[in-house]
Write a protein that holds these residues in place. Structure first.
Motif, mmCIF file in Angstrom:
data_model
loop_
_atom_site.group_PDB
_atom_site.id
_atom_site.type_symbol
_atom_site.label_atom_id
_atom_site.label_comp_id
_atom_site.label_asym_id
_atom_site.label_seq_id
_atom_site.Cartn_x
_atom_site.Cartn_y
_atom_site.Cartn_z
ATOM 1 N N GLN A 28 0.793 -1.171 -0.012
ATOM 2 C CA GLN A 28 -0.034 0.111 0.119
ATOM 3 C C GLN A 28 0.865 1.237 0.046
ATOM 4 O OE1 GLN A 28 -2.060 0.864 3.699
ATOM 5 N NE2 GLN A 28 -3.890 1.377 2.420
ATOM 6 N N ASN A 29 1.974 1.161 0.671
ATOM 7 C CA ASN A 29 2.766 2.181 0.784
ATOM 8 C C ASN A 29 3.560 2.590 -0.793
ATOM 9 O OD1 ASN A 29 2.537 2.742 3.632
ATOM 10 N ND2 ASN A 29 4.631 1.718 3.994
ATOM 11 N N VAL A 30 3.948 1.558 -1.236
ATOM 12 C CA VAL A 30 4.403 1.670 -2.781
ATOM 13 C C VAL A 30 3.397 2.408 -3.602
ATOM 14 C CG1 VAL A 30 5.594 0.710 -4.624
ATOM 15 C CG2 VAL A 30 6.053 0.129 -2.108
ATOM 16 N N ASP A 31 2.112 1.851 -3.551
ATOM 17 C CA ASP A 31 1.125 2.225 -4.207
ATOM 18 C C ASP A 31 0.644 3.707 -4.145
ATOM 19 O OD1 ASP A 31 0.704 -0.302 -5.207
ATOM 20 O OD2 ASP A 31 -0.916 -0.640 -4.067
ATOM 21 N N LEU A 32 0.486 4.164 -2.823
ATOM 22 C CA LEU A 32 0.275 5.386 -2.395
ATOM 23 C C LEU A 32 1.410 6.432 -2.852
ATOM 24 C CD1 LEU A 32 -1.401 5.016 0.746
ATOM 25 C CD2 LEU A 32 -2.488 5.576 -1.315
ATOM 26 N N MET A 33 2.629 6.027 -2.751
ATOM 27 C CA MET A 33 3.791 6.876 -3.228
ATOM 28 C C MET A 33 3.838 7.216 -4.712
ATOM 29 S SD MET A 33 6.707 8.245 -2.112
ATOM 30 C CE MET A 33 7.545 7.255 -0.903
ATOM 31 N N TRP A 34 3.314 6.185 -5.507
ATOM 32 C CA TRP A 34 3.392 6.514 -6.753
ATOM 33 C C TRP A 34 2.039 7.657 -7.067
ATOM 34 C CZ3 TRP A 34 5.389 6.955 -11.150
ATOM 35 C CH2 TRP A 34 4.890 7.154 -12.323
ATOM 36 N N GLY A 47 -2.738 4.304 -12.891
ATOM 37 C CA GLY A 47 -2.455 3.440 -11.882
ATOM 38 C C GLY A 47 -0.955 2.859 -11.864
ATOM 39 N N CYS A 48 -0.700 1.785 -11.328
ATOM 40 C CA CYS A 48 0.483 1.245 -10.914
ATOM 41 C C CYS A 48 1.026 0.459 -12.218
ATOM 42 C CB CYS A 48 0.748 0.814 -9.695
ATOM 43 S SG CYS A 48 0.703 1.804 -8.352
ATOM 44 N N ASP A 49 0.081 0.371 -13.175
ATOM 45 C CA ASP A 49 0.677 -0.376 -14.459
ATOM 46 C C ASP A 49 1.032 0.887 -15.520
ATOM 47 O OD1 ASP A 49 0.729 -2.867 -13.792
ATOM 48 O OD2 ASP A 49 -1.158 -3.298 -14.169
ATOM 49 N N ASP A 50 1.294 2.068 -15.097
ATOM 50 C CA ASP A 50 1.465 2.981 -15.845
ATOM 51 C C ASP A 50 2.998 2.875 -16.469
ATOM 52 O OD1 ASP A 50 2.609 5.448 -16.907
ATOM 53 O OD2 ASP A 50 1.177 6.704 -15.914
ATOM 54 N N PRO A 51 3.320 2.837 -17.857
ATOM 55 C CA PRO A 51 4.624 2.677 -18.162
ATOM 56 C C PRO A 51 5.687 3.251 -17.558
ATOM 57 C CG PRO A 51 3.212 2.723 -20.108
ATOM 58 C CD PRO A 51 2.385 3.131 -18.937
#
Length: 345
Positions: A220-226, A235-239
């Motif tokens: 969750q930390n890594v998700d929210l950081m991005w 989202g986190c599948d952005d190139p």
């Protein structure tokens, strides 16, 4: 990690609490709890490394700290490193004591000229602003390759045939994305990137593997950081952040890539994914990997004198001293042609 302060206390509500580094409030303000100290440019009397600052774009405050090792001859040309600091796109600068000391130490060991880039930071300046600022700084560096740029150290001492990009964490992500941009938009004067060094690169995805996937809080930390750095992202599948989602990875505009990983790093799996995806992409360059046991994310910044950090630095210094044989072959052909023309006059 999401939390809110009691509104009855009169304090603003927090949308993202990433202590001990920063807190983002719902009204858009940020408290940077780390990376706020700065040190001036200087001369290191032990190593002979000098540094100075250059304001590249006054309107946006894009700048650089430039490092020069001890020069033995005025004609000496040294590999050129453009470095991008980490900090989740949100904290730290090239002027922070940790990054000043790290780049200075690397310059002394590798005997290179270094340009450490100061880009605008999220969330006040969300991505892709950091990418754009860093690209502008890289083009500014390239403008010196004909020896007539505004910065004398680059004109006099940089070997533009040995241009390397490097960074740690978010800075490694920036370095990669600039090498991808260079595949579509040429650098000034036809300058080419020879190598790319990435320390604990910040890559991520919607479906990560390994310990990152098993630890929900870390994920969750890594998700929210991005998402806090790039709120416009899909989202986190952005190139930009997920190399597996990059359709043109084979075009990565460099000949050498060195990736450093750390066993206990929360984004280690993103770095592994990057290596595996790059190998399978059809990219024609050479990929190297150094994986350090028992260490956490960017431990080399917090523990610069540890045995493992010094080993990493030595490996990166060696990487920065590779020679682009194709470039020097072309330079020799041009030189021979020039000599032939002179002899015929």
């Amino acid at each position: 990690m999401n939390s809110e302060m009691d509104s009855s206390s009169g304090e603003a509500e927090i949308s993202f609490d990433f202590r001990p580094f920063f807190r983002i409030y719902k009204d858009g303000r940020i408290d940077r709890l780390a990376g706020n100290d700065i040190v001036p440019p200087s001369i290191d009397h032990q190593t002979g490394v000098s540094s100075k600052d250059f304001l590249i774009v006054p309107e946006t405050s894009v700048a650089a700290r430039i490092f020069l090792p001890k020069i033995t001859t005025s004609a000496q040309k040294l590999p050129l490193l453009v470095y991008f600091h980490g900090g989740g796109f949100c904290v730290e600068t090239p002027f922070s004591p940790e990054y000043h000391n790290y780049v200075s130490s690397l310059v002394a060991e590798a005997n290179v000229v270094a340009v450490s880039v100061h880009y605008r930071r999220a969330p006040e300046h969300p991505l892709p602003i950091a990418y754009d600022d860093s690209w502008f700084a890289l083009q500014w560096v390239a403008s010196h390759s004909k020896r007539n740029g505004p910065e004398s150290w680059l004109n006099k001492h940089a070997d533009f045939g040995r241009l390397f990009l490097a960074g740690d964490s978010a800075g490694a992500n920036i370095a990669h994305n600039l090498a991808m941009r260079a595949a579509e938009t040429p650098l000034k004067n036809g300058l080419r990137i020879f190598g790319l060094g990435m320390v604990h690169p910040y890559f991520h995805g919607e479906e990560p593997l390994g310990p990152e996937a098993s630890d929900e809080e870390k994920r969750q930390n890594v998700d929210l950081m991005w998402l806090s750095a790039c709120p416009s992202t899909g989202g986190c599948d952005d190139p930009w952040v997920n190399p597996a989602a990059c359709p043109n990875l084979a075009k990565l505009a460099c000949k050498r890539v060195l990736v450093f990983l750390a066993e206990c790093d929360v984004v280690r799996d993103g770095g592994l994914c990057y290596c595996e995806t790059l190998r399978k992409s059809g990219w024609k360059g050479k990929l190297e990997l150094m994986d350090v046991e028992g260490e956490n994310h960017v431990f080399h910044i917090s523990q610069p004198n540890s045995k493992k950090a010094l080993a990493m630095q030595a490996r990166l210094a060696s990487f920065l001293n590779q020679v682009d044989q194709d470039y020097y072959h072309q330079e020799q052909l041009r030189s021979d042609h020039y000599v032939s023309l002179r002899s015929s006059l």
